[in-house]
Design a protein around this motif. Structure first.
Motif, PDB file in Angstrom:
ATOM      1  N   GLY A  11       4.423  -0.282   2.241  1.00 25.90           N
ATOM      2  CA  GLY A  11       5.139   0.351   1.142  1.00 25.90           C
ATOM      3  C   GLY A  11       4.710  -0.097  -0.229  1.00 25.90           C
ATOM      4  O   GLY A  11       5.287   0.332  -1.232  1.00 25.90           O
ATOM      5  N   SER A  12       3.690  -0.943  -0.330  1.00 25.30           N
ATOM      6  CA  SER A  12       3.273  -1.446  -1.643  1.00 25.30           C
ATOM      7  C   SER A  12       2.518  -0.400  -2.453  1.00 25.30           C
ATOM      8  O   SER A  12       2.531  -0.432  -3.687  1.00 25.30           O
ATOM      9  N   GLY A  13       1.854   0.530  -1.776  1.00 23.54           N
ATOM     10  CA  GLY A  13       1.139   1.586  -2.500  1.00 23.54           C
ATOM     11  C   GLY A  13      -0.312   1.750  -2.097  1.00 23.54           C
ATOM     12  O   GLY A  13      -1.075   2.414  -2.809  1.00 23.54           O
ATOM     13  N   LYS A  14      -0.708   1.191  -0.975  1.00 22.40           N
ATOM     14  CA  LYS A  14      -2.109   1.294  -0.551  1.00 22.40           C
ATOM     15  C   LYS A  14      -2.505   2.755  -0.308  1.00 22.40           C
ATOM     16  O   LYS A  14      -3.608   3.172  -0.640  1.00 22.40           O
ATOM     17  N   GLY A  15      -1.588   3.533   0.273  1.00 21.64           N
ATOM     18  CA  GLY A  15      -1.890   4.935   0.518  1.00 21.64           C
ATOM     19  C   GLY A  15      -2.096   5.717  -0.763  1.00 21.64           C
ATOM     20  O   GLY A  15      -2.959   6.601  -0.834  1.00 21.64           O
ATOM     21  N   GLU A  16      -1.321   5.392  -1.798  1.00 21.47           N
ATOM     22  CA  GLU A  16      -1.495   6.058  -3.086  1.00 21.47           C
ATOM     23  C   GLU A  16      -2.831   5.687  -3.717  1.00 21.47           C
ATOM     24  O   GLU A  16      -3.480   6.521  -4.361  1.00 21.47           O
ATOM     25  N   ALA A  17      -3.249   4.445  -3.542  1.00 26.49           N
ATOM     26  CA  ALA A  17      -4.565   4.039  -4.051  1.00 26.49           C
ATOM     27  C   ALA A  17      -5.662   4.838  -3.360  1.00 26.49           C
ATOM     28  O   ALA A  17      -6.641   5.265  -3.995  1.00 26.49           O
ATOM     29  N   ALA A  18      -5.501   5.060  -2.070  1.00 23.54           N
ATOM     30  CA  ALA A  18      -6.468   5.867  -1.339  1.00 23.54           C
ATOM     31  C   ALA A  18      -6.482   7.304  -1.848  1.00 23.54           C
ATOM     32  O   ALA A  18      -7.547   7.939  -1.942  1.00 23.54           O
ATOM     33  N   THR A  19      -5.317   7.833  -2.193  1.00 24.37           N
ATOM     34  CA  THR A  19      -5.230   9.189  -2.741  1.00 24.37           C
ATOM     35  C   THR A  19      -6.020   9.298  -4.036  1.00 24.37           C
ATOM     36  O   THR A  19      -6.755  10.273  -4.257  1.00 24.37           O
ATOM     37  N   VAL A  20      -5.883   8.299  -4.908  1.00 25.54           N
ATOM     38  CA  VAL A  20      -6.624   8.295  -6.171  1.00 25.54           C
ATOM     39  C   VAL A  20      -8.126   8.283  -5.904  1.00 25.54           C
ATOM     40  O   VAL A  20      -8.901   8.996  -6.559  1.00 25.54           O
ATOM     41  N   ALA A  21      -8.562   7.475  -4.945  1.00 22.47           N
ATOM     42  CA  ALA A  21      -9.983   7.406  -4.619  1.00 22.47           C
ATOM     43  C   ALA A  21     -10.488   8.768  -4.153  1.00 22.47           C
ATOM     44  O   ALA A  21     -11.547   9.238  -4.602  1.00 22.47           O
TER      45      ALA A  21
END
Length: 244
Positions: A11-21
């Protein structure tokens, strides 16, 4: 060549970082996909048994098992792309694996947020089975992740991103790191949080500051007639505080 790894608790935001990439055209290798595929191959439910299979893979094939399975996927994407993001590193042993393979071309980002914030995000995304329905609770997931060596991996991060502001601000921070290798501000720091500082001109004792003038005691006597009165004016000037 640039390989960017992300590490962080659920839940820290790793998936969102992947989305940005992905939005920037950067391929993403998700280590969790390795586990999900293995879970499916074993005839288990990826939404419930993901953690159990991840632990089994490490016990059966060593603590670097998932990272090692990810290497061919990363190298394949580097054939056609300058940068690849690796989503979901979970231990210092996995960090060792990527550093040994990619050397100085590897950058590790630790994405962090408080427990309550992460719990709300996990509930909102609705992807995981709730604890009440037989799923794994966040506290248990945190404990399991830390058991893999998550804290040690986070301690080794090159960049720490505290994901507690708006989603837009988080995306911009990650985009800056992906494009420039830096957050563009003072959040590139060590685990102790030390930063260069000159107090920014704020309050506090300054050893170079001039001392305050002493207060007047007894008034000086009236000068005699004909005496030079400039000394009295000069004395009064000396009691004024110096201009900045």
């Amino acid at each position: 060549m640039h390989v960017i790894g992300t590490v962080g608790l659920p839940g820290s935001g790793k998936g969102e970082a992947a989305t940005v990439a992905r939005e920037d055209g950067i391929p993403v290798v998700t280590m969790g996909d390795v586990v999900r595929q293995e879970t499916a191959d074993r005839g288990l439910d990826p939404t419930k048994d993901h953690g159990t299979v991840a632990q089994a893979l490490r016990e059966e094939n060593g603590p670097a098992a998932i990272a090692e399975r990810s290497l061919p996927m990363i190298e394949d994407r580097l054939q056609n792309h300058e940068t690849v993001l690796v989503d979901g590193i979970r231990s210092d042993t996995e960090v060792d694996t990527f550093e040994e393979r990619f050397g100085e071309s590897f950058t590790l980002i630790s994405i962090e947020a408080p427990f309550e914030v992460r719990a709300d995000r996990i509930d909102a995304r609705g992807r995981d089975v709730r604890e009440a329905d037989g799923g794994e609770g966040l506290a248990a997931r945190d404990e399991r992740e830390r058991g893999f060596g998550m804290d040690d991996a986070m301690d080794r991060a090159d960049v720490v991103v505290e994901n507690t502001n708006s989603l837009e601000a988080f995306h911009e921070r990650i985009r800056s790191i992906i494009r420039t290798g830096s957050t563009g501000d003072d959040h590139d720091r060590d685990r102790d949080g030390d930063r260069d500082s000159d107090n920014n001109g704020s309050g506090g004792d300054n050893p170079e500051a001039e001392p305050e003038p002493e207060s007047e005691s007894e008034p000086e006597p009236e000068p005699e007639l004909g005496a030079d009165t400039t000394t009295e004016t000069e004395a009064e000037a000396e009691t004024e505080e110096p201009q900045p």
